[in-house]
Design an enzyme around this catalytic site. Structure first.
Site, PDB file in Angstrom:
ATOM      1  N   GLY A 344       0.823  -1.205   0.000  1.00  0.00           N
ATOM      2  CA  GLY A 344       0.000   0.000   0.000  1.00  0.00           C
ATOM      3  C   GLY A 344       0.854   1.250   0.000  1.00  0.00           C
ATOM      4  N   PRO A 346       2.548   4.909   1.096  1.00  0.00           N
ATOM      5  CA  PRO A 346       3.243   5.290   2.330  1.00  0.00           C
ATOM      6  C   PRO A 346       2.263   5.852   3.360  1.00  0.00           C
ATOM      7  CG  PRO A 346       4.325   6.247   0.410  1.00  0.00           C
ATOM      8  CD  PRO A 346       3.065   5.637  -0.077  1.00  0.00           C
ATOM      9  N   GLY A 347       2.553   5.590   4.617  1.00  0.00           N
ATOM     10  CA  GLY A 347       1.745   6.176   5.681  1.00  0.00           C
ATOM     11  C   GLY A 347       0.398   5.509   5.889  1.00  0.00           C
ATOM     12  N   GLY A 349       0.107   2.679   7.481  1.00  0.00           N
ATOM     13  CA  GLY A 349       0.187   1.903   8.718  1.00  0.00           C
ATOM     14  C   GLY A 349       0.839   0.546   8.575  1.00  0.00           C
ATOM     15  N   THR A 351       4.085  -0.486   8.417  1.00  0.00           N
ATOM     16  CA  THR A 351       5.192  -0.775   9.323  1.00  0.00           C
ATOM     17  C   THR A 351       4.722  -0.790  10.769  1.00  0.00           C
ATOM     18  OG1 THR A 351       6.442   0.571   7.815  1.00  0.00           O
ATOM     19  CG2 THR A 351       7.586  -0.189   9.760  1.00  0.00           C
ATOM     20  N   SER A 664      -3.772   2.847 -17.164  1.00  0.00           N
ATOM     21  CA  SER A 664      -5.044   2.268 -17.607  1.00  0.00           C
ATOM     22  C   SER A 664      -5.823   3.366 -18.328  1.00  0.00           C
ATOM     23  CB  SER A 664      -5.860   1.752 -16.443  1.00  0.00           C
ATOM     24  OG  SER A 664      -5.073   0.966 -15.633  1.00  0.00           O
ATOM     25  N   LYS A 707      -7.863   4.147  -6.682  1.00  0.00           N
ATOM     26  CA  LYS A 707      -8.153   5.175  -7.684  1.00  0.00           C
ATOM     27  C   LYS A 707      -9.362   6.019  -7.280  1.00  0.00           C
ATOM     28  CE  LYS A 707      -6.164   2.886 -11.695  1.00  0.00           C
ATOM     29  NZ  LYS A 707      -6.426   2.069 -12.878  1.00  0.00           N
TER      30      LYS A 707
HETATM   31  P1  ADP Z   1       3.801   2.778   6.262  1.00  0.00           P
HETATM   32  O1  ADP Z   1       4.670   1.752   6.832  1.00  0.00           O
HETATM   33  O2  ADP Z   1       2.597   2.206   5.575  1.00  0.00           O
HETATM   34  O3  ADP Z   1       4.481   3.772   5.437  1.00  0.00           O
HETATM   35  P2  ADP Z   1       3.589   3.669   8.960  1.00  0.00           P
HETATM   36  O4  ADP Z   1       3.272   2.423   9.630  1.00  0.00           O
HETATM   37  O5  ADP Z   1       4.956   4.213   9.019  1.00  0.00           O
HETATM   38  O6  ADP Z   1       3.146   3.578   7.452  1.00  0.00           O
HETATM   39  O7  ADP Z   1       2.557   4.754   9.490  1.00  0.00           O
HETATM   40  C1  ADP Z   1       2.826   6.123   9.535  1.00  0.00           C
HETATM   41  C2  ADP Z   1       2.241   6.704  10.778  1.00  0.00           C
HETATM   42  O8  ADP Z   1       0.848   6.671  10.732  1.00  0.00           O
HETATM   43  C3  ADP Z   1       2.634   5.965  12.018  1.00  0.00           C
HETATM   44  O9  ADP Z   1       2.885   6.881  13.018  1.00  0.00           O
HETATM   45  C4  ADP Z   1       1.391   5.162  12.387  1.00  0.00           C
HETATM   46  O10 ADP Z   1       1.292   4.974  13.735  1.00  0.00           O
HETATM   47  C5  ADP Z   1       0.293   6.022  11.851  1.00  0.00           C
HETATM   48  N1  ADP Z   1      -0.845   5.242  11.406  1.00  0.00           N
HETATM   49  C6  ADP Z   1      -1.031   4.723  10.188  1.00  0.00           C
HETATM   50  N2  ADP Z   1      -2.190   4.058  10.119  1.00  0.00           N
HETATM   51  C7  ADP Z   1      -2.764   4.163  11.332  1.00  0.00           C
HETATM   52  C8  ADP Z   1      -3.993   3.681  11.887  1.00  0.00           C
HETATM   53  N3  ADP Z   1      -4.861   2.940  11.171  1.00  0.00           N
HETATM   54  N4  ADP Z   1      -4.254   3.964  13.178  1.00  0.00           N
HETATM   55  C9  ADP Z   1      -3.391   4.676  13.892  1.00  0.00           C
HETATM   56  N5  ADP Z   1      -2.237   5.170  13.441  1.00  0.00           N
HETATM   57  C10 ADP Z   1      -1.910   4.923  12.156  1.00  0.00           C
END
Ligand code: ADP
Length: 758
Positions: A344, A346-347, A349, A351, A664, A707
């Site tokens: 998915g 970035p950001g 969740g 990791t 696409s 999308k």
């Molecule tokens: P990714 O690995 O997908 O790039 P991260 O895990 O680094 O994303 O998430 C980025 C930030 O967003 C982290 O601080 C994480 O705790 C927060 N975050 C992402 N998704 C959620 C969620 N569903 N609930 C709470 N915090 C989230």
């Protein structure tokens, strides 16, 4: 006369022999009678009594008489004189042997005194031989009882290792002197043989004793050294410290051997040696790894669910799939299972939920970033012969986790780079393959380490960039990104409290209403995940901290009005709003590294001679799509297509879309060209996605949820999607579907009608 063949006694005239009754039946039913005379004959080879041939018999034997038969039917017989078979011999039907023999007298070449001397000398040897033993006294009496050399040899015959030939030689030798010499040799050889056996076993015992003693001393030394170390910790040097660590680490034998080898080199090298640093680093690394097998705490699914729920908002499907994985692991009693791939933008969740899984399992956690790795050695380590050699990232991650069964998140597997530096993907495959990873050898460590209890989770932004063999090993879990209202909840429950805590703000010191959060999300971020949102909230917290200090502790509330004071950048306007309706420009939807995105396909006619120029994103798929789009427009608008003859066509497809997928954009390009040629503009709030066939059918695409989310974020109002993708709408959040008019289409004609061109 009965003839009894023997093969395993030493037969001597003047010595009595006792035959047990079990012996007689073997002699064809012969029942001995007292006084009966019989011949003892020695056999050569065969041991069976029934099948004697004449060639089996030695020529010299003894005659003897049955002296007595006791109550247990033992017959005591005495050998009397030697005889030599001289003539016709036959074996009768009943097994008796008929033979003619002659006398076979001794040659008396030794006097009685000489014989007695020999006997006494031998007896002395035997006395001193038996003396050290407990049974020596009994044996002494026994020895004393022997009246002749012959008696002695017959008694000792069982102890002496004599072949049949040697036994016969004793009987056949007529010269008394010679015979007695043979006998002497036999007795002395027996004594020597026993001595050698005893010496060997003595030596073995000695060896064992030495080893035991050495072990005891070592143990004692360890205990004493430990006590000393405790008394004077300042005197423990590196070598000693490593020695203790190696002892306690619980390494496998290979690893321990290697560590001790390096330790020895370290000792020899001395602190000023130029290899000291390298050896020190190695020992420091291997001794700080956890080598012991870790027991897995029992999986409590309910607790795990609670932990996942508490740390992450939403992600219902992802959590369900994770719980399934934990359940499978618990049932299989395994510490690892299928390799999950979190895919998915970035950001979203990926990791951080890996960390929650570790928490839910009560296991340690480490994150290993693979982005930009181009050298196999970064995964598998450098050989120690290289200057500045280091362990690979996997083992480094294991060390950081401090356990042998951590949850390890391998971040960005799609960002491995392939060039001359070997193949990092195949090294990674070895790490992940349960068949191979129990003996994973990092080049730096040079000894195997068991990775089979490690739970690996991979993350990627875009799965198509993952090498096929690696991808095949993984189970993909998609992180689609969040809707605006999900982001508001994540901000309220997680991001804002965390940001406030980090800036030192107390609860209540900063208030941000939902409405303002919505404004921040739509006005200041344009992303599938929440990274940008977190940055904005961090910025607000920092400004708040300054204001609180300046205004002596007054609580701060961020409102729609004062929001701009808290954020440095001006708000971004949705992309669509910046666009004007213009012929030849159409909004498309793409699936990108960042989740979904909108893009504008632009076309222009310039005076020329019918050439086509395409700029921007140009994968193979894309080039074909352009050709199909042009042909399609030509056939649908033959009149307008005349324009293409006297003009050059320039088509621009923006970069950013993923080449493999293409954006696409088949229908988007066709619509853009149709719009250009017919001079009918299409509203930018109209977005579309879909490939087309030469027949003008709209073909399905991937990444629909991403999308559609991008469409909403960018301010699109209506979306045309391939009819076949309708079934994917169930994966799309209701909130998104509510904000869009979604029109499934099957043909290009439909698209053109809906957009008002046809
Ligand atoms: P990714 O690995 O997908 O790039 P991260 O895990 O680094 O994303 O998430 C980025 C930030 O967003 C982290 O601080 C994480 O705790 C927060 N975050 C992402 N998704 C959620 C969620 N569903 N609930 C709470 N915090 C989230």
């Amino acid at each position: 006369m009965k003839t009894i063949p023997f093969f395993d006694i030493v037969m001597m005239p003047g010595v009595s022999y006792v035959f047990p009754d079990t012996f007689f039946p073997k002699l064809q039913g012969w029942e001995p009678k007292v006084g009966e005379t019989m011949a003892f004959l020695m056999m050569k080879r065969k041991k069976e009594f029934g099948e004697i041939t004449l060639g089996d018999l030695y020529p010299v034997g003894c005659i003897g008489t049955v002296q007595s038969i006791d109550e247990t039917s033992k017959a005591v017989t005495v050998a009397i004189e030697k005889r030599m078979i001289t003539d016709t011999i036959d074996i009768l039907e009943d097994g008796e042997i008929e033979l003619t023999c002659s006398d076979y007298p001794d040659i008396m070449d030794e006097t009685a005194e000489e014989t007695e001397k020999r006997l006494q000398a031998l007896k002395q040897r035997l006395y001193s031989f038996v003396q050290p033993y407990q049974w020596g006294v009994v044996a002494r009496n026994f020895i004393r009882g022997w009246k002749s050399m012959e008696q002695m040899v017959v008694s000792l015959a069982n102890q002496m290792d004599l072949s049949v030939e040697e036994r016969y030689a004793l009987l056949e030798t007529a010269s008394v002197a010679k015979r007695h010499t043979l006998m002497e040799e036999a007795v002395l050889a027996m004594i020597e043989a026993v001595k050698v056996v005893e010496e060997v076993s003595d030596q073995q015992q000695e060896e064992q004793k030495k080893q035991m003693r050495e072990m005891a001393i070592k143990k004692q030394m360890q205990i004493l050294q430990k006590e000393l170390d405790e008394m004077h910790p300042e005197t423990i040097n590196d070598a000693r410290r490593f020695e203790m660590k190696i002892e306690e680490a619980g390494m496998n034998p290979e690893a321990k051997r290697e560590a001790l080898k390096v330790l020895n080199r370290l000792k020899q090298e001395g602190e000023n040696g130029h290899e000291y640093g390298m050896l020190y680093d190695y020992l420091e690394f291997v001794t700080s790894l956890s080598w012991k097998k870790e027991e897995m705490p029992p999986v409590d699914l309910e607790k795990a669910e609670q932990i996942l729920e508490a740390e992450h908002y939403g992600l219902k499907k992802v959590k369900e799939r994770i719980i399934q994985q934990l359940a499978v692991m618990a049932l299989n009693k395994k510490q690892s299972g299928s390799i999950l791939l979190f895919a998915g933008a970035p950001g979203t969740g990926k990791t951080s939920i890996g960390k929650s899984i570790a928490d839910a399992l009560g296991r340690k956690y480490a994150r290993v970033s693979l982005g930009g790795i181009r050298d196999e050695a970064e995964i598998r380590g450098h050989r120690r012969t290289y200057i500045g050699a280091m362990p690979g990232r996997i083992m480094e991650g294991i060390r950081r986790s401090g356990s042998s069964n951590p949850v390890i998140v391998l971040d960005e597997v799609d960002k491995l780079v392939f060039d001359h530096g070997g193949d990092p993907a195949s090294a990674l495959l070895e790490v992940l393959d349960p068949e191979q990873n129990s003996t994973f050898v990092d080049h730096y460590m040079n000894v195997p380490y068991d990775l089979s209890d490690v739970l690996f989770i991979c993350t990627a932004n875009y799965v198509d960039d993952i090498p096929e063999p690696l991808y095949n090993r993984m189970e993909v879990i998609n992180f689609q990104g969040y809707t605006e209202s999900e982001k508001v909840q994540i901000a309220k429950r997680h991001l804002l409290p965390k940001a406030m805590e980090q800036t030192g703000l107390k609860k209540g010191q900063l208030k941000i209403s939902d409405k303002v959060l919505h404004m921040i999300i739509s006005g200041y971020t344009a992303e599938a995940g929440v990274r940008g949102l977190r940055k904005q909230l961090d910025a607000i917290c920092r400004k708040t901290a300054v204001q609180i200090l300046k205004q002596s502790g007054k609580n701060i509330s961020v409102s729609a009005k004062n929001l701009t004071q808290f954020l440095d950048e001006p708000p971004i306007r949705p992309e669509i709003a910046t666009r004007k309706k213009k012929p030849g420009v159409v909004t498309g939807l793409a699936w990108t590294q960042a989740g979904g995105a909108i893009l504008f396909i632009e076309s222009l006619l310039v005076a020329g001679e019918g050439k086509t120029t395409v700029t921007g994103q140009l994968g193979d798929v894309m080039k074909e799509s352009v050709q199909i789009a042009i042909s399609m427009v030509r056939s649908l608008f033959p009149k307008e297509a005349e324009l293409l003859k006297e003009n050059d066509l320039h088509l621009h497809i923006p970069e950013g879309a993923v080449p493999k997928d293409g954006p696409s954009a088949g229908i988007t390009m066709t619509t853009a060209l149709a719009s250009l040629l017919t001079n009918k503009p299409v509203s930018p709030e109209f977005a579309m996605t879909g490939e087309i066939s030469l027949q003008g059918n709209v073909m399905p695409i991937g990444g629909l949820p991403e999308k559609l989310m991008a469409a909403v974020r960018s301010g699109v109002k209506t979306v045309l999607i391939p009819k076949e993708n309708e079934r994917n709408l169930k994966d799309v959040a209701e909130e998104i579907k509510d904000q869009l008019q979604i029109i499934p289409v099957e043909t290009v004609q439909e698209v053109l009608k809906i957009t008002g061109i046809l």
